[in-house]
Design a protein around this motif. Structure first.
Motif, PDB file in Angstrom:
ATOM      1  N   GLY B 230     -21.869  29.542  57.273  1.00 35.07           N
ATOM      2  CA  GLY B 230     -21.151  28.883  58.365  1.00 35.07           C
ATOM      3  C   GLY B 230     -20.587  29.896  59.331  1.00 35.07           C
ATOM      4  O   GLY B 230     -21.314  30.772  59.809  1.00 35.07           O
ATOM      5  N   VAL B 231     -19.329  29.810  59.560  1.00 33.33           N
ATOM      6  CA  VAL B 231     -18.691  30.663  60.564  1.00 33.33           C
ATOM      7  C   VAL B 231     -17.737  31.655  59.908  1.00 33.33           C
ATOM      8  O   VAL B 231     -17.292  31.471  58.775  1.00 33.33           O
ATOM      9  CB  VAL B 231     -17.888  29.810  61.570  1.00 33.33           C
ATOM     10  CG1 VAL B 231     -18.823  28.895  62.343  1.00 33.33           C
ATOM     11  CG2 VAL B 231     -16.804  29.003  60.857  1.00 33.33           C
ATOM     12  N   LYS B 232     -17.446  32.726  60.646  1.00 33.71           N
ATOM     13  CA  LYS B 232     -16.387  33.638  60.222  1.00 33.71           C
ATOM     14  C   LYS B 232     -15.098  33.209  60.928  1.00 33.71           C
ATOM     15  O   LYS B 232     -15.138  32.864  62.121  1.00 33.71           O
ATOM     16  CB  LYS B 232     -16.732  35.077  60.626  1.00 33.71           C
ATOM     17  CG  LYS B 232     -17.939  35.646  59.862  1.00 33.71           C
ATOM     18  CD  LYS B 232     -17.519  36.544  58.714  1.00 33.71           C
ATOM     19  CE  LYS B 232     -18.646  36.891  57.764  1.00 33.71           C
ATOM     20  NZ  LYS B 232     -19.744  37.640  58.350  1.00 33.71           N
ATOM     21  N   VAL B 233     -14.017  33.187  60.206  1.00 26.98           N
ATOM     22  CA  VAL B 233     -12.741  32.859  60.840  1.00 26.98           C
ATOM     23  C   VAL B 233     -11.978  34.143  61.125  1.00 26.98           C
ATOM     24  O   VAL B 233     -12.204  35.168  60.485  1.00 26.98           O
ATOM     25  CB  VAL B 233     -11.894  31.917  59.957  1.00 26.98           C
ATOM     26  CG1 VAL B 233     -12.541  30.541  59.858  1.00 26.98           C
ATOM     27  CG2 VAL B 233     -11.667  32.509  58.568  1.00 26.98           C
ATOM     28  N   LEU B 239      -8.278  29.745  59.168  1.00 26.96           N
ATOM     29  CA  LEU B 239      -8.938  29.242  57.962  1.00 26.96           C
ATOM     30  C   LEU B 239      -8.270  27.955  57.483  1.00 26.96           C
ATOM     31  O   LEU B 239      -8.932  26.942  57.215  1.00 26.96           O
ATOM     32  CB  LEU B 239      -8.906  30.318  56.861  1.00 26.96           C
ATOM     33  CG  LEU B 239      -9.442  29.902  55.492  1.00 26.96           C
ATOM     34  CD1 LEU B 239     -10.904  29.480  55.579  1.00 26.96           C
ATOM     35  CD2 LEU B 239      -9.289  31.048  54.483  1.00 26.96           C
TER      36      LEU B 239
END
Ligand SMILES: Cc1cc2nc3c(=O)[nH]c(=O)nc-3n(C[C@H](O)[C@H](O)[C@H](O)COP(=O)(O)OP(=O)(O)OC[C@H]3O[C@@H](n4cnc5c(N)ncnc54)[C@H](O)[C@@H]3O)c2cc1C
Ligand SMILES: Nc1ncnc2c1ncn2[C@@H]1O[C@H](COP(=O)(O)O)[C@@H](O)[C@H]1O
Lengths: 311, 250
Positions: B230-233, B239
């Motif tokens: 998915g994505v990096k926060v 988060l």
């Protein structure tokens, strides 16, 4: 056609994994009976009789079943197997220990860890650490099966009114004697049943440091898990291990902290609904399966997360 | 005392398995093969018992294609005295393996048979329990501790879902190894040379009167649905916001 499901229990309470095995049995179809073999296990038999969709509970109450020893349980199952075309158990350490013994005594193959039922003789199961899904067909007239709990929703615990039939114990083998048990005590939810799991790996650095993970788990009402490396290093007990050769889990939320994401670990958690990874190495393979990745030092990020959850 | 240890030649644990393009089986051409890791642990345990009780003889057994000789040589290089191959080109399933091992047990009359708890290719976790049933012996599966008590009893600590269980088994017994039973030794070069001279006997299933036919048909194999990353926060606050408001899991 009838299906027998072996109940998982500790003599006092029915294990939740039994409900997943019952669901698999319901998909196979036909009359479904549950075998409760234990010592002073009438409460378990009662709970089993209340599961929705059960025809009858067969209960053998004897000291030789107090600890689910494979030698004795298998001969009991074989004794009543004539009435059944399918014999199922959850793929717990008890089911894995007993069912292959049953299969060999009946001279049939066993299908381990099914995750779906395609027809009464055809199933899917993961192999090679979950990297491959095999569709397999049993050709023997009796089918001995273990059920991966994450593949099936739990059957309803109420609404059933099955009769309980008491049966005699089979003759005792005397081959094995129970000596002792050291069970991990915890007030947190069980790994297999938890909606949220927080797991730590080698990156935790020590058993003491797992207190950071526990603080986060307590904030979230989560269970605590671990990678093999963390268990091997002695940070946490063996029953925390998630993976190909440990426990297979699929909670709503899995938070992997200081875990690199080896295929053997992924095999045990990649069917979780949402995966979070916290790791200082942005190249760590765990980020390849994580819905939300946070690159950073766990010793800073995890306590910060605990604090932020207070707000 | 005599100990038999079952060793399987399996895909190396570092390799990611893939299905053949037609879905008929797993792609094993040009793939690195090794001794199943749990079997290395079983071999190590056998050798440790032998080192403690010098009268012990240790024998490794493998069922499969000619190349299983390499796996047996590895066991012998670790310290096992000799090897037995039941040679077949067919795919052998756990019940067939257990039947073949029983035939060897009948010949060799060991006091203990050590196996891995699970082969990391088929992930069956069956053979030890099946062999135990066919022999009418006791079984100590998922062992993380083994202690002999003379020649007639063995204490086994087992890794179970709730923690550790300790059983006492009558011998002869079957024991299957879990990960934490021991740490297998590295094989030293001179021992690899020595292992080449050790005895290795080969039998065919026919010679042992065995029918190793499959009981379970593999219809197809396929890859599981791939999970996309998915994505990096940016930070912890983002988060928590995502988990609360997007995923809605906390
Ligand atoms: C037969 C066999 C069976 C196996 N079965 C299993 C199994 O069931 N389950 C399992 O988990 N493994 C299993 N393994 C082991 C597996 O191959 C890996 O070795 C193991 O999962 C690695 O654990 P880990 O991710 O904790 O450790 P590592 O791979 O060492 O990763 C540690 C991670 O922590 C990160 N880190 C370190 N310090 C910090 C910090 N301060 N802040 C943030 N991040 C940090 C590092 O960047 C690294 O990514 C098995 C292996 C074999 C051979
Ligand atoms: N073909 C084989 N040859 C020798 N031993 C085997 C073979 N297959 C399985 N085993 C043994 O049985 C254990 C369990 O395998 P399985 O039941 O297939 O997961 C392995 O760890 C080996 O010790």
């Amino acid at each position: 056609m009838a299906v027998l499901v072996l109940a998982e229990h500790n003599n006092a309470a029915l294990g939740a994994s039994t409900l997943n095995a019952v669901s698999a049995a319901l998909e196979i179809g036909g009359d479904i009976d549950i075998l409760v073999a234990g010592l002073d296990c009438s409460e378990v038999a009662k709970s089993a009789s209340e599961i929705k969709g059960i025809r009858k509970v067969i209960c053998a109450d004897s000291s030789c079943y107090a600890h689910s020893l494979a030698e004795d349980l298998a001969s009991l199952i074989v004794k009543i197997a004539g009435d059944y075309e399918h014999l199922l158990a959850a793929a717990t350490t008890t089911g894995k220990n007993v069912m292959p013994r049953v299969a060999a005594l009946l001279d049939v193959g066993q299908i381990s860890d099914i995750i779906s039922v395609l027809s009464p003789d055809t199933f899917t199961r993961p192999i090679y650490a979950g990297n491959i899904i095999a569709t397999v067909q049993a050709t023997d007239d009796k089918k001995v099966i273990t059920v991966r709990t994450t593949g099936f929703d739990a059957a309803s615990e109420t609404g059933g009114t099955a009769v309980i039939e008491m049966i005699e114990a089979a003759s005792e083998s005397g081959l094995a004697t129970f000596i002792s048990e050291e069970l991990t005590k915890s007030d947190r939810p069980e790994l297999a049943a938890a909606n949220i799991i927080v797991s730590g790996g080698r990156g935790m650095g020590s058993g003491e440091n797992f207190s950071i993970i526990e603080a986060l788990a307590d904030k979230l009402g989560a269970a605590v898990g671990a990678s093999r490396a963390a268990v091997d290093a002695g940070y946490v007990p063996n029953d925390y291990q998630v993976g190909q050769t440990g426990k297979v889990v699929a909670p709503d939320l899995y938070i992997a902290i200081g875990i690199s994401g080896a295929i053997q670990h992924l095999a045990g958690m990649k069917d979780s609904k949402v995966i979070v990874a916290i790791n200082k190495d942005e190249e760590a393979p765990i980020f390849g399966v994580a819905d939300y990745g946070l690159v950073g030092d766990l010793f800073k990020e995890v306590p910060a997360m605990v604090e932020a959850l207070d707000d | 005392m005599k100990i038999l240890v079952a060793v399987k030649r399996a895909i190396d644990y570092n390799v990611k398995a893939r299905p053949k393009s037609d879905g008929s089986g797993v792609e094993l051409a040009n793939v690195k093969m090794s001794m199943n890791p749990f079997d290395e642990i079983a071999v190590e345990e056998a050798i440790r018992i032998q080192e403690a009780e010098t009268t012990t003889e240790t024998v490794a057994v493998s069922i499969g294609a000619k190349q299983c000789q390499e796996t047996l040589r590895t066991a012998m290089a670790m310290g096992v005295d000799r090897g037995i191959l039941v040679e077949t080109e067919e795919d052998v399933q756990p019940l067939a393996v257990a039947q073949a091992l029983k035939a060897i047990v009948d010949k060799e009359q060991p006091d203990l048979v050590l196996l891995g708890k699970q082969a990391i290719d088929d992930d069956s976790n069956q053979v030890g329990q099946m062999l135990s049933a066919l022999l009418g012996w006791s079984q100590g599966t998922f062992a993380c501790g083994v202690e002999l008590k003379g020649n007639s009893l063995v204490t086994v600590r087992r890794e179970v879902d709730g923690g550790i269980q300790t059983l006492e088994l009558k011998m002869p017994a079957i024991i299957t190894s879990d990960l934490r039973l021991n740490e297998p030794r590295y094989v030293k070069l001179p021992n690899i040379m020595k292992a080449k001279k050790k005895q290795l006997d080969t039998f065919t299933p026919d010679e042992l009167g065995l029918d190793l036919a499959s009981r379970i048909k593999v219809l197809t194999v396929s890859e599981p649905p791939v999970r996309e990353g998915g994505v990096k926060v940016e930070d912890v606050n983002q988060l928590i916001d995502k988990l609360r408001n997007q995923a809605k899991v906390i």
